[in-house]
Motif scaffolding. Sequence first.
Motif, mmCIF file in Angstrom:
data_model
loop_
_atom_site.group_PDB
_atom_site.id
_atom_site.type_symbol
_atom_site.label_atom_id
_atom_site.label_comp_id
_atom_site.label_asym_id
_atom_site.label_seq_id
_atom_site.Cartn_x
_atom_site.Cartn_y
_atom_site.Cartn_z
ATOM 1 N N ALA A 76 42.175 -35.579 51.731
ATOM 2 C CA ALA A 76 43.416 -35.780 52.473
ATOM 3 C C ALA A 76 44.492 -36.112 51.447
ATOM 4 O O ALA A 76 44.294 -36.984 50.590
ATOM 5 C CB ALA A 76 43.283 -36.905 53.490
ATOM 6 N N VAL A 77 45.616 -35.395 51.496
ATOM 7 C CA VAL A 77 46.641 -35.562 50.472
ATOM 8 C C VAL A 77 48.023 -35.567 51.104
ATOM 9 O O VAL A 77 48.264 -34.916 52.124
ATOM 10 C CB VAL A 77 46.526 -34.431 49.408
ATOM 11 N N MET A 78 48.935 -36.347 50.494
ATOM 12 C CA MET A 78 50.343 -36.315 50.888
ATOM 13 C C MET A 78 51.183 -36.309 49.621
ATOM 14 O O MET A 78 50.744 -36.761 48.572
ATOM 15 C CB MET A 78 50.723 -37.523 51.761
ATOM 16 N N TYR A 79 52.406 -35.764 49.729
ATOM 17 C CA TYR A 79 53.317 -35.668 48.587
ATOM 18 C C TYR A 79 54.595 -36.399 48.956
ATOM 19 O O TYR A 79 55.262 -36.057 49.941
ATOM 20 C CB TYR A 79 53.605 -34.204 48.287
ATOM 21 N N VAL A 80 54.955 -37.405 48.137
ATOM 22 C CA VAL A 80 56.142 -38.206 48.408
ATOM 23 C C VAL A 80 56.983 -38.316 47.141
ATOM 24 O O VAL A 80 56.455 -38.419 46.034
ATOM 25 C CB VAL A 80 55.746 -39.614 48.928
ATOM 26 N N ILE A 91 57.602 -35.532 51.486
ATOM 27 C CA ILE A 91 57.910 -34.103 51.449
ATOM 28 C C ILE A 91 56.863 -33.312 52.240
ATOM 29 O O ILE A 91 57.201 -32.430 53.028
ATOM 30 C CB ILE A 91 57.981 -33.594 50.003
ATOM 31 N N VAL A 92 55.604 -33.627 52.026
ATOM 32 C CA VAL A 92 54.514 -33.036 52.819
ATOM 33 C C VAL A 92 53.645 -34.192 53.299
ATOM 34 O O VAL A 92 53.094 -34.924 52.479
ATOM 35 C CB VAL A 92 53.672 -32.036 52.009
ATOM 36 N N PRO A 93 53.534 -34.407 54.607
ATOM 37 C CA PRO A 93 52.752 -35.543 55.131
ATOM 38 C C PRO A 93 51.253 -35.337 54.949
ATOM 39 O O PRO A 93 50.799 -34.292 54.457
ATOM 40 C CB PRO A 93 53.142 -35.570 56.611
ATOM 41 N N TRP A 94 50.493 -36.323 55.368
ATOM 42 C CA TRP A 94 49.041 -36.258 55.227
ATOM 43 C C TRP A 94 48.497 -34.933 55.759
ATOM 44 O O TRP A 94 48.782 -34.534 56.879
ATOM 45 C CB TRP A 94 48.374 -37.399 55.976
ATOM 46 N N THR A 95 47.731 -34.292 54.910
ATOM 47 C CA THR A 95 47.149 -32.993 55.240
ATOM 48 C C THR A 95 45.704 -32.963 54.757
ATOM 49 O O THR A 95 45.415 -33.369 53.627
ATOM 50 C CB THR A 95 47.930 -31.863 54.553
ATOM 51 N N LYS A 96 44.822 -32.485 55.589
ATOM 52 C CA LYS A 96 43.427 -32.326 55.179
ATOM 53 C C LYS A 96 43.259 -30.954 54.531
ATOM 54 O O LYS A 96 43.664 -29.935 55.095
ATOM 55 C CB LYS A 96 42.484 -32.449 56.378
ATOM 56 N N ILE A 97 42.674 -30.953 53.339
ATOM 57 C CA ILE A 97 42.382 -29.697 52.651
ATOM 58 C C ILE A 97 40.869 -29.536 52.597
ATOM 59 O O ILE A 97 40.177 -30.243 51.853
ATOM 60 C CB ILE A 97 42.983 -29.685 51.238
ATOM 61 N N SER A 98 40.372 -28.625 53.417
ATOM 62 C CA SER A 98 38.937 -28.349 53.450
ATOM 63 C C SER A 98 38.643 -26.862 53.280
ATOM 64 O O SER A 98 37.489 -26.457 53.217
ATOM 65 C CB SER A 98 38.320 -28.840 54.765
ATOM 66 N N ARG A 99 39.727 -26.071 53.228
ATOM 67 C CA ARG A 99 39.617 -24.635 52.978
ATOM 68 C C ARG A 99 40.642 -24.262 51.909
ATOM 69 O O ARG A 99 41.651 -24.940 51.757
ATOM 70 C CB ARG A 99 39.904 -23.828 54.245
ATOM 71 N N ARG A 100 40.388 -23.203 51.220
ATOM 72 C CA ARG A 100 41.327 -22.800 50.179
ATOM 73 C C ARG A 100 42.711 -22.517 50.776
ATOM 74 O O ARG A 100 43.737 -22.816 50.166
ATOM 75 C CB ARG A 100 40.798 -21.579 49.437
ATOM 76 N N GLN A 101 42.756 -21.953 51.958
ATOM 77 C CA GLN A 101 44.020 -21.650 52.593
ATOM 78 C C GLN A 101 44.817 -22.920 52.874
ATOM 79 O O GLN A 101 46.055 -22.912 52.837
ATOM 80 C CB GLN A 101 43.797 -20.874 53.899
ATOM 81 N N ASP A 102 44.130 -24.023 53.150
ATOM 82 C CA ASP A 102 44.819 -25.298 53.374
ATOM 83 C C ASP A 102 45.618 -25.706 52.140
ATOM 84 O O ASP A 102 46.755 -26.183 52.241
ATOM 85 C CB ASP A 102 43.813 -26.410 53.702
ATOM 86 N N ALA A 103 45.015 -25.512 50.967
ATOM 87 C CA ALA A 103 45.689 -25.849 49.718
ATOM 88 C C ALA A 103 46.904 -24.961 49.498
ATOM 89 O O ALA A 103 47.970 -25.427 49.071
ATOM 90 C CB ALA A 103 44.715 -25.724 48.551
ATOM 91 N N HIS A 104 46.778 -23.678 49.811
ATOM 92 C CA HIS A 104 47.901 -22.756 49.659
ATOM 93 C C HIS A 104 49.020 -23.103 50.640
ATOM 94 O O HIS A 104 50.211 -23.055 50.282
ATOM 95 C CB HIS A 104 47.427 -21.315 49.873
ATOM 96 N N ASP A 105 48.666 -23.460 51.861
ATOM 97 C CA ASP A 105 49.677 -23.830 52.854
ATOM 98 C C ASP A 105 50.419 -25.091 52.419
ATOM 99 O O ASP A 105 51.649 -25.177 52.554
ATOM 100 C CB ASP A 105 49.026 -24.061 54.220
ATOM 101 N N PHE A 106 49.686 -26.073 51.891
ATOM 102 C CA PHE A 106 50.304 -27.307 51.402
ATOM 103 C C PHE A 106 51.285 -26.975 50.282
ATOM 104 O O PHE A 106 52.424 -27.465 50.263
ATOM 105 C CB PHE A 106 49.222 -28.266 50.909
ATOM 106 N N ALA A 107 50.860 -26.147 49.337
ATOM 107 C CA ALA A 107 51.713 -25.778 48.210
ATOM 108 C C ALA A 107 52.974 -25.053 48.680
ATOM 109 O O ALA A 107 54.075 -25.306 48.171
ATOM 110 C CB ALA A 107 50.928 -24.897 47.241
ATOM 111 N N ASP A 108 52.843 -24.174 49.647
ATOM 112 C CA ASP A 108 54.003 -23.440 50.156
ATOM 113 C C ASP A 108 54.994 -24.384 50.847
ATOM 114 O O ASP A 108 56.217 -24.236 50.681
ATOM 115 C CB ASP A 108 53.554 -22.350 51.133
ATOM 116 N N ARG A 109 54.484 -25.328 51.603
ATOM 117 C CA ARG A 109 55.371 -26.307 52.253
ATOM 118 C C ARG A 109 56.106 -27.133 51.210
ATOM 119 O O ARG A 109 57.297 -27.443 51.364
ATOM 120 C CB ARG A 109 54.561 -27.224 53.172
ATOM 121 N N LEU A 110 55.429 -27.450 50.144
ATOM 122 C CA LEU A 110 56.037 -28.225 49.064
ATOM 123 C C LEU A 110 57.172 -27.450 48.404
ATOM 124 O O LEU A 110 58.265 -27.984 48.173
ATOM 125 C CB LEU A 110 54.955 -28.578 48.045
ATOM 126 N N LEU A 111 56.950 -26.183 48.118
ATOM 127 C CA LEU A 111 57.959 -25.377 47.434
ATOM 128 C C LEU A 111 59.154 -25.056 48.320
ATOM 129 O O LEU A 111 60.271 -24.864 47.834
ATOM 130 C CB LEU A 111 57.325 -24.070 46.944
#
Length: 277
Positions: A76-80, A91-111
Motif C-alpha cells: 500500500a503506497v501513497m505519494y505526498v 498527490i496520490v492517496p493510499w493505493t494497493k499495488i498487487s498487480r503490475r497494472q496497479d503500479a502503472h496506474d499509480f505512476a500515471d496519476r502521479l505524472l
Amino acid sequence: MKHVLFILWFVFASTIAAHCQVTADNQVDVELVLAVDVSGSMSPTELRIQRRGYAEALKSDEVWNAIDRGLIGSIAVMYVEWAFYDLQKVIVPWTKISRRQDAHDFADRLLNAEYANMQNTSIVGAIRFGAEQLETNDWYGLRRVVDISGDGPNNQGGLVTSARDAAVDAGIIINGLPIVVTGQVRGRGSFTGDLSEYYESCVIGGPGSFVIPVTRWEEFGEAVRRKLVWELAEVAPAHLVVQANFNPATDYDCEIGEKLSGSWQSENYNGRGVNQN
C-alpha cells in the motif's frame, strides 16, 4: 527464510486480528509513504524530475519484482509533497499495488497531477504527517515506512529528532533520499554542509534504515528505483544500513536548519554546515 517470514507474518496477523478487522484485502507486505520535498529551492524542472523518477521506478521490472516476491505480494503506497509544517499535499492517496497494472496506474496519476511549489522545509511536518497516515489508514503491513526526500535540513516545525524518535517508537522506519545537487537556488543562510550526514544523524531511524544521496539530477530516477527495491525487499546493502541502536555523532547539530533559517539571533552561528560568508 521464507518459512521464518511466514511465521512472523502469522504472529503479526494474529495479533492485529485480536484488535481489528483484518482481511486478505487489506493485508500488505509494506505500507509506504513517499514524502517528497517541493520547497521553494526546487525549480519547475526539478519538480518534474522528481515525479518522473518515482513514476518510472514504480513501472520498472526491478520494483515490480520486489513487490511480487513479497510474502503477501502487494503493498500500500501513497505519494505526498511537503514543505511548510502543516502544508502537505497528497498527490496520490493510499493505493494497493498487487498487480503490475496497479503500479502503472499509480505512476500515471502521479505524472498527470498538477505541479506546485510551497515554502519552507519542514521535515518534522513530513514525518509527523506520514506517521499519522500510517496510523490511521485501513492497511495492515508487515512493515511501515516513511520515505523522505529533500534538498535541505529541517528549518521549521520543531525538533526533527523528536519527530523521528516518536515515529520510530511507533514501529515506523524512516529512510532518506537527500538531494545534494550543486547549483540549486539557495536563500539567505544557505546550508553548505553534508546533507547525507545530516539525514543519517538527524532524520532516518528504525531497523535497517538507510540513506541514498543524489548528487546529480541525472541520477535521481536510478536512486529512487534502488531505494524502492531495498525498501520493499528489505535488502539494503549492509554498508548503507543504520542499525536500530545507531547513536549519531554527539557533536552533530540537528538544529542547524532552524539556526540558518533566521529563527536564531546569531547571524554567524558556528555550527556544522554553516556558510559564514
